[in-house]
Design a protein around this motif. Sequence first.
Motif, PDB file in Angstrom:
ATOM      1  N   ASN A  24      -1.056  20.599 -52.524  1.00  0.00           N
ATOM      2  CA  ASN A  24      -1.348  20.537 -51.085  1.00  0.00           C
ATOM      3  C   ASN A  24      -1.227  19.121 -50.536  1.00  0.00           C
ATOM      4  O   ASN A  24      -0.876  18.922 -49.372  1.00  0.00           O
ATOM      5  CB  ASN A  24      -2.738  21.111 -50.792  1.00  0.00           C
ATOM      6  N   TYR A  25      -1.451  18.114 -51.379  1.00  0.00           N
ATOM      7  CA  TYR A  25      -1.296  16.730 -50.930  1.00  0.00           C
ATOM      8  C   TYR A  25       0.185  16.405 -50.718  1.00  0.00           C
ATOM      9  O   TYR A  25       0.565  15.802 -49.712  1.00  0.00           O
ATOM     10  CB  TYR A  25      -1.898  15.777 -51.964  1.00  0.00           C
ATOM     11  N   VAL A  26       1.038  16.832 -51.660  1.00  0.00           N
ATOM     12  CA  VAL A  26       2.482  16.597 -51.536  1.00  0.00           C
ATOM     13  C   VAL A  26       3.038  17.343 -50.327  1.00  0.00           C
ATOM     14  O   VAL A  26       3.822  16.795 -49.546  1.00  0.00           O
ATOM     15  CB  VAL A  26       3.210  17.040 -52.829  1.00  0.00           C
ATOM     16  N   VAL A  27       2.629  18.604 -50.159  1.00  0.00           N
ATOM     17  CA  VAL A  27       3.105  19.398 -49.029  1.00  0.00           C
ATOM     18  C   VAL A  27       2.640  18.776 -47.710  1.00  0.00           C
ATOM     19  O   VAL A  27       3.380  18.779 -46.719  1.00  0.00           O
ATOM     20  CB  VAL A  27       2.614  20.852 -49.151  1.00  0.00           C
ATOM     21  N   GLY A  28       1.440  18.235 -47.687  1.00  0.00           N
ATOM     22  CA  GLY A  28       0.956  17.571 -46.483  1.00  0.00           C
ATOM     23  C   GLY A  28       1.823  16.379 -46.095  1.00  0.00           C
ATOM     24  O   GLY A  28       2.103  16.157 -44.914  1.00  0.00           O
ATOM     25  N   ILE A  29       2.264  15.627 -47.102  1.00  0.00           N
ATOM     26  CA  ILE A  29       3.157  14.494 -46.840  1.00  0.00           C
ATOM     27  C   ILE A  29       4.480  14.992 -46.262  1.00  0.00           C
ATOM     28  O   ILE A  29       5.002  14.449 -45.286  1.00  0.00           O
ATOM     29  CB  ILE A  29       3.398  13.697 -48.136  1.00  0.00           C
ATOM     30  N   LEU A  30       5.031  16.049 -46.871  1.00  0.00           N
ATOM     31  CA  LEU A  30       6.317  16.590 -46.420  1.00  0.00           C
ATOM     32  C   LEU A  30       6.221  17.115 -44.991  1.00  0.00           C
ATOM     33  O   LEU A  30       7.126  16.906 -44.169  1.00  0.00           O
ATOM     34  CB  LEU A  30       6.773  17.701 -47.368  1.00  0.00           C
ATOM     35  N   LYS A  31       5.134  17.814 -44.682  1.00  0.00           N
ATOM     36  CA  LYS A  31       4.963  18.344 -43.327  1.00  0.00           C
ATOM     37  C   LYS A  31       4.848  17.216 -42.309  1.00  0.00           C
ATOM     38  O   LYS A  31       5.378  17.313 -41.192  1.00  0.00           O
ATOM     39  CB  LYS A  31       3.715  19.235 -43.267  1.00  0.00           C
ATOM     40  N   ASN A  32       4.157  16.147 -42.681  1.00  0.00           N
ATOM     41  CA  ASN A  32       4.012  15.013 -41.769  1.00  0.00           C
ATOM     42  C   ASN A  32       5.371  14.373 -41.483  1.00  0.00           C
ATOM     43  O   ASN A  32       5.678  14.041 -40.326  1.00  0.00           O
ATOM     44  CB  ASN A  32       3.062  13.981 -42.375  1.00  0.00           C
ATOM     45  N   TRP A  33       6.194  14.226 -42.503  1.00  0.00           N
ATOM     46  CA  TRP A  33       7.526  13.648 -42.301  1.00  0.00           C
ATOM     47  C   TRP A  33       8.393  14.549 -41.431  1.00  0.00           C
ATOM     48  O   TRP A  33       9.125  14.070 -40.575  1.00  0.00           O
ATOM     49  CB  TRP A  33       8.195  13.412 -43.656  1.00  0.00           C
ATOM     50  N   GLU A  34       8.319  15.855 -41.659  1.00  0.00           N
ATOM     51  CA  GLU A  34       9.076  16.779 -40.816  1.00  0.00           C
ATOM     52  C   GLU A  34       8.602  16.692 -39.371  1.00  0.00           C
ATOM     53  O   GLU A  34       9.411  16.715 -38.437  1.00  0.00           O
ATOM     54  CB  GLU A  34       8.927  18.215 -41.327  1.00  0.00           C
ATOM     55  N   ASN A  35       7.304  16.595 -39.190  1.00  0.00           N
ATOM     56  CA  ASN A  35       6.746  16.517 -37.842  1.00  0.00           C
ATOM     57  C   ASN A  35       7.185  15.241 -37.130  1.00  0.00           C
ATOM     58  O   ASN A  35       7.387  15.234 -35.911  1.00  0.00           O
ATOM     59  CB  ASN A  35       5.217  16.580 -37.908  1.00  0.00           C
ATOM     60  N   GLU A  36       7.367  14.167 -37.898  1.00  0.00           N
ATOM     61  CA  GLU A  36       7.804  12.897 -37.328  1.00  0.00           C
ATOM     62  C   GLU A  36       9.329  12.791 -37.281  1.00  0.00           C
ATOM     63  O   GLU A  36       9.872  11.776 -36.838  1.00  0.00           O
ATOM     64  CB  GLU A  36       7.236  11.728 -38.146  1.00  0.00           C
ATOM     65  N   SER A  37      10.025  13.860 -37.764  1.00  0.00           N
ATOM     66  CA  SER A  37      11.500  13.902 -37.757  1.00  0.00           C
ATOM     67  C   SER A  37      12.117  12.747 -38.536  1.00  0.00           C
ATOM     68  O   SER A  37      13.139  12.190 -38.152  1.00  0.00           O
ATOM     69  CB  SER A  37      12.035  13.912 -36.316  1.00  0.00           C
ATOM     70  N   VAL A  38      11.490  12.372 -39.651  1.00  0.00           N
ATOM     71  CA  VAL A  38      12.114  11.424 -40.585  1.00  0.00           C
ATOM     72  C   VAL A  38      12.650  12.268 -41.735  1.00  0.00           C
ATOM     73  O   VAL A  38      11.898  12.792 -42.548  1.00  0.00           O
ATOM     74  CB  VAL A  38      11.112  10.349 -41.059  1.00  0.00           C
ATOM     75  N   LEU A  39      13.965  12.401 -41.817  1.00  0.00           N
ATOM     76  CA  LEU A  39      14.572  13.422 -42.657  1.00  0.00           C
ATOM     77  C   LEU A  39      15.354  12.871 -43.844  1.00  0.00           C
ATOM     78  O   LEU A  39      15.907  13.653 -44.625  1.00  0.00           O
ATOM     79  CB  LEU A  39      15.503  14.300 -41.804  1.00  0.00           C
ATOM     80  N   THR A  40      15.417  11.557 -43.997  1.00  0.00           N
ATOM     81  CA  THR A  40      16.074  10.952 -45.154  1.00  0.00           C
ATOM     82  C   THR A  40      15.139   9.923 -45.770  1.00  0.00           C
ATOM     83  O   THR A  40      14.163   9.477 -45.136  1.00  0.00           O
ATOM     84  CB  THR A  40      17.392  10.275 -44.761  1.00  0.00           C
ATOM     85  N   VAL A  41      15.441   9.513 -47.000  1.00  0.00           N
ATOM     86  CA  VAL A  41      14.609   8.524 -47.686  1.00  0.00           C
ATOM     87  C   VAL A  41      14.641   7.198 -46.934  1.00  0.00           C
ATOM     88  O   VAL A  41      13.615   6.511 -46.814  1.00  0.00           O
ATOM     89  CB  VAL A  41      15.088   8.348 -49.140  1.00  0.00           C
TER      90      VAL A  41
END
Length: 327
Positions: A268-285
């Motif tokens: 759930n911690y990893v998924v939370g990070i991924l969701k936050n990045w998607e929400n901020e529209s940062v889609l590459t490393v």
Amino acid sequence: MVQTEFWRNPILSEAMTPEDKYFYLYLLTNPYTTQIGIYKITKRQMAFDLGYSIESVHSLMERFIQHHKLIRYNPETRELGIKNWGKDNLHKGGKPIIDCILSELREVEDLSLIQFVAESIHKQEIHDLYESFYKREEMTDENHRVEEENHPTRTTGEVVNDDTLPTRPTIRGQKEKENEKEKEKQQQVFNPNIEKNPGKVNLNQVDEKSADVQEIIEFWDQNGFGFSNMNGKQQLLSWLDDSRFLQPKAVILKAMEIACANNKRRLNYVVGILKNWENESVLTVEEIEFYQENQKPVQPSRPSTQSVPSGRAIPGEFVFDLTAGEE
């Protein structure tokens, strides 16, 4: 485009719940929509955009497919078709419109969705264009059926060295073969003796996707996320397909590295990070690293060391006289 007449539709006003109306507006106006009323979208993306659980989105999808009969969805190709799209949006023809529609129709994998949307198109020019796509598949299937009737001894997939009777695979047959190949690749990712070796991965990668899966699971196993947690691995791997990231494997590994650095080795911690990045529209490393560098840490406020006098200030010209008023 949503017309004001949208709200006067009897189905909308009488048969739909508030949640149905909200969901229908989303289907018509989300950023994945196309000119043709058929577009690719995942249930995970719908849930993320709407703020619903995947189970709620699945329930709404079934309601719109079975009860309202306003959409169709292919879970294999992840394509969604909206029944009344043509009636509400495809009123004008002309070369620019036709060229756009033609280019988008060529991208559709499930041709039955083209027929589904075409039924509500009143503009004859555009309706004929839709029809040309699904009619072509029907004609190909019919030719294939007649050929099989003329040669009943020929089995599906059999190679016949007869130049006078060339076999031509149908579009549907090609898709079935592609789906079978994809399933075989996915099956090769995990060890077939999974019950005896939980969490162990087959090292015989067959393509780039299986290599990505292999790398993520190896990182998971070697960094203490739970060697036998198969459910957690599968949920994390779903982000390879059901996400907007342009570099899904690299982004997932980046999130796992951050979880390790913070000693938070949980799904759930990893998924939370991924969701936050998607929400901020940062889609590459690269975008993620730039985003992290520009995140300014909040400095804690320090209490002031200067003493603040209490009470009212005494004017400088005031002279304190103890004998005043005693005459």
